[in-house]
Scaffold this motif. Structure first.
Motif, PDB file in Angstrom:
ATOM      1  N   PRO A  84     -16.914  -6.930  -2.612  1.00  0.00           N
ATOM      2  CA  PRO A  84     -17.054  -5.464  -2.610  1.00  0.00           C
ATOM      3  C   PRO A  84     -16.605  -4.846  -1.292  1.00  0.00           C
ATOM      4  O   PRO A  84     -15.961  -3.783  -1.305  1.00  0.00           O
ATOM      5  N   ALA A  85     -16.894  -5.482  -0.173  1.00  0.00           N
ATOM      6  CA  ALA A  85     -16.524  -4.909   1.123  1.00  0.00           C
ATOM      7  C   ALA A  85     -15.001  -4.737   1.206  1.00  0.00           C
ATOM      8  O   ALA A  85     -14.504  -3.709   1.672  1.00  0.00           O
ATOM      9  N   TRP A  86     -14.257  -5.749   0.736  1.00  0.00           N
ATOM     10  CA  TRP A  86     -12.787  -5.626   0.717  1.00  0.00           C
ATOM     11  C   TRP A  86     -12.357  -4.478  -0.184  1.00  0.00           C
ATOM     12  O   TRP A  86     -11.430  -3.737   0.143  1.00  0.00           O
ATOM     13  N   VAL A  87     -13.013  -4.327  -1.329  1.00  0.00           N
ATOM     14  CA  VAL A  87     -12.660  -3.239  -2.247  1.00  0.00           C
ATOM     15  C   VAL A  87     -12.825  -1.891  -1.541  1.00  0.00           C
ATOM     16  O   VAL A  87     -11.930  -1.044  -1.582  1.00  0.00           O
ATOM     17  N   PHE A  88     -13.970  -1.726  -0.867  1.00  0.00           N
ATOM     18  CA  PHE A  88     -14.215  -0.439  -0.197  1.00  0.00           C
ATOM     19  C   PHE A  88     -13.217  -0.231   0.932  1.00  0.00           C
ATOM     20  O   PHE A  88     -12.695   0.868   1.123  1.00  0.00           O
ATOM     21  N   LEU A  89     -12.928  -1.281   1.672  1.00  0.00           N
ATOM     22  CA  LEU A  89     -11.990  -1.178   2.790  1.00  0.00           C
ATOM     23  C   LEU A  89     -10.618  -0.743   2.302  1.00  0.00           C
ATOM     24  O   LEU A  89     -10.024   0.214   2.815  1.00  0.00           O
ATOM     25  N   ILE A  90     -10.122  -1.427   1.271  1.00  0.00           N
ATOM     26  CA  ILE A  90      -8.764  -1.145   0.809  1.00  0.00           C
ATOM     27  C   ILE A  90      -8.702   0.241   0.164  1.00  0.00           C
ATOM     28  O   ILE A  90      -7.721   0.966   0.348  1.00  0.00           O
ATOM     29  N   SER A  91      -9.776   0.641  -0.530  1.00  0.00           N
ATOM     30  CA  SER A  91      -9.791   1.995  -1.098  1.00  0.00           C
ATOM     31  C   SER A  91      -9.689   3.030   0.008  1.00  0.00           C
ATOM     32  O   SER A  91      -8.889   3.979  -0.073  1.00  0.00           O
ATOM     33  N   ALA A  92     -10.507   2.874   1.035  1.00  0.00           N
ATOM     34  CA  ALA A  92     -10.517   3.852   2.120  1.00  0.00           C
ATOM     35  C   ALA A  92      -9.161   3.869   2.820  1.00  0.00           C
ATOM     36  O   ALA A  92      -8.624   4.937   3.136  1.00  0.00           O
ATOM     37  N   GLU A  93      -8.574   2.695   3.019  1.00  0.00           N
ATOM     38  CA  GLU A  93      -7.280   2.631   3.696  1.00  0.00           C
ATOM     39  C   GLU A  93      -6.172   3.225   2.840  1.00  0.00           C
ATOM     40  O   GLU A  93      -5.226   3.831   3.347  1.00  0.00           O
ATOM     41  N   ALA A  94      -6.292   3.041   1.526  1.00  0.00           N
ATOM     42  CA  ALA A  94      -5.254   3.556   0.627  1.00  0.00           C
ATOM     43  C   ALA A  94      -5.235   5.079   0.652  1.00  0.00           C
ATOM     44  O   ALA A  94      -4.188   5.701   0.515  1.00  0.00           O
TER      45      ALA A  94
END
Lengths: 244, 273
Positions: free
Chosen positions: B205-215
């Motif tokens: 989940p942490a990667w999901v949130f990170l990549i969403s925010a970065e996108a």
């Protein structure tokens, strides 16, 4: 003999269900009291009262002449049937635990010479219960009987006024149970302990105790069985036990 | 004939069973890619291995003249910094809150409903609020990770601590331990392996949130790069990046597992030597 522990007109009620009623008894220092009774007769509740996990609904329990605090404390040691030792500590650390809590309020750990002295005491206690060869072993690697030996050593090192045993040998093999009977009898005599032991094994109760208490309901209402609680219906002093 | 559920692969056969699907998948990709390139030499959706290697060289070795740094390392550093900060804050708060809620009925009564309420809010739905409150910089991305994984970790840890047998807690008290000493010496050590375990589960989940925010709003980071080159259908960059992210995730998982086994051997029975 003075009464170490006394119950005066103790009642325990949950809502309209009465578990214990009118319990009056006193236990002398140095006694080994076995507590027997059918399932649901309030043996566990009796022990929880003495431990302080529960307070009586009515009545008074005195320990050493002062009212008992309704909270577990270091004047009452306990050995449960299971889960009595800490799984994340090895045998010595388990026994050291109480000494470390006593000596270091903030960190709960002793260092240097204090730790060495405490460790020597812990090792001596482990040797006394026959665990001298398993000092660095974690509880999960100990057999059931050895875990109970460890639990006894852990409780005894704090020199409790009363030692409470809750079905301590109930989960053990018959042979191991016999060894444990020998061990607890020896410890009782050597350390002049006061022991309250709850058991459902009547033979064990008479073999070990110098007094056997039977808890049961004195009265029974078939239409409302929960309205009458248990009390000590039999109280056998066993005079033939040699006391150390 | 043995039952299917009693057949346990061991040693070499287990290794072959495990690697075979990966090899089959890679072969399928190669076949499909080669076939597509035979039809259309400008095919972009299934790039050849050669094309990906060329791109990796550009992204991971050559300095980008515009920024003066190597894109892959710059992205990796930025993303890992956000991930590391976010997960550190989340883990530390989970440890404190989880211990309090799991051990103290008072804290459970006071904080339980709040944590339960926060846990049901989808973190991505909060992202606009974070961007408005904290701006488009680093803070919003880190806070998203924290908000996203902390409630799960707190509840997981509190549940684990509340499940420590009552006997142990009572025994501790009969040995003279105070609330603080029981928290420190009984609950905390038993919480640590579980905390590492729940951190491992939270990595995904942490990667999901990170990549969403970065996108959505960023100018550097693995997620930013993947979404940037998507505009040019640059699968030859996206695929190596995704593989790199997967590799990082597996590495963190293994590192955490190793730490847990080394530091808390009693929590891994049967694995201890």
């Amino acid at each position: 003999m003075t009464a170490l522990l006394s119950f005066r007109d103790v009642w325990v009620e949950y809502g309209d269900k009465i578990v214990l009623e009118r319990v009056n008894l006193s236990v002398e220092a140095g006694a080994f009291v076995s507590i027997v009774g059918p399932s649901g007769a309030g043996k566990s509740t009796f022990l929880r009262l003495v431990l302080g996990q529960e307070a009586p609904t009515r009545g008074v329990i005195d320990l050493d002449g002062a009212p008992l605090r309704a909270e577990p404390g270091r004047d009452r040691g306990v050995v449960f049937q299971r889960y009595s030792v800490f799984p994340h500590l090895n045998a010595v650390e388990n026994v050291l635990f109480g000494l470390e809590c006593e000596g270091a309020a903030l960190t709960g750990r002793l260092w240097g010479p204090k730790r060495r002295t405490a460790r020597e005491r812990a090792v001596a206690m482990l040797e006394a219960v026959g665990l001298g060869a398993a000092l660095d072993v974690f509880p999960a690697q100990l057999s059931g009987g050895m875990q109970q030996r460890l639990a006894i050593a852990q409780a005894l090192i704090m020199r409790p006024r009363v030692l409470l045993l809750d079905e301590p040998f109930g989960a053990l093999d018959p042979g191991v149970r016999l060894d444990m009977h020998g061990l607890i009898t020896d410890l009782w005599r050597e350390h002049s302990l006061t022991i309250l032991m709850v058991t459902h094994d009547i033979k064990e109760a008479f073999k070990l105790g110098d007094r056997v208490l039977a808890l049961d309901k004195r009265r029974h209402d078939p239409h409302a069985p929960h309205r009458y609680g248990s009390t000590a219906v039999y109280d056998f002093p066993l005079e033939n036990k040699a006391r150390g | 004939m043995r039952r299917l559920l009693n057949i346990r692969p061991k040693g070499a056969s287990r290794f072959i069973l495990g690697t075979a699907p990966l090899i089959v998948l890679a072969l399928l990709y190669l076949l499909a890619s080669t076939a597509q390139h035979a039809l259309n030499p400008n095919e972009k959706i299934l790039p050849t291995i050669g094309a990906m290697v060329d791109q990796v060289r550009i992204m991971a070795v050559q300095v980008d003249p515009q920024t003066g740094s190597i894109p892959l390392w710059q992205d990796t550093f930025a993303s890992l910094r956000r991930l590391g900060l976010g997960l550190s804050i989340a883990t530390a708060s989970a440890l404190i809150l989880g211990l309090a809620v799991g051990l103290l009925p008072l804290a459970r009564a006071g904080l339980g409903p709040l944590i339960a309420a926060v846990a049901v809010v989808p973190p991505i739905a909060v992202l606009p609020i974070l961007f408005i409150t904290f701006g488009l910089g680093e803070t919003a991305k880190i806070v998203l990770i924290v908000i996203g994984v902390t409630p799960f970790m707190v509840r997981d840890l509190a549940g684990h601590i509340a499940a420590i047998p009552e006997e142990q807690i009572v025994k501790g008290q009969t040995l003279g331990a105070s609330t603080w000493q029981i928290a420190l010496r009984v609950a905390l050590p038993q919480a640590m392996p579980r905390l590492l375990e729940s951190l491992r589960l939270s990595l995904g989940p942490a990667w999901v949130f990170l990549i969403s925010a970065e996108a959505i709003a960023s100018d550097v980071g693995l997620g930013y790069r993947v979404f940037l080159v998507r505009r040019y259908l640059a699968m030859d960059i996206i695929l190596p990046y995704v593989a790199w992210i997967a590799l990082l995730a597996v590495a963190f998982d293994l590192i955490l597992l190793t730490i847990s086994r080394r530091a808390y051997p009693w929590a891994h029975p049967g694995r201890s030597r």
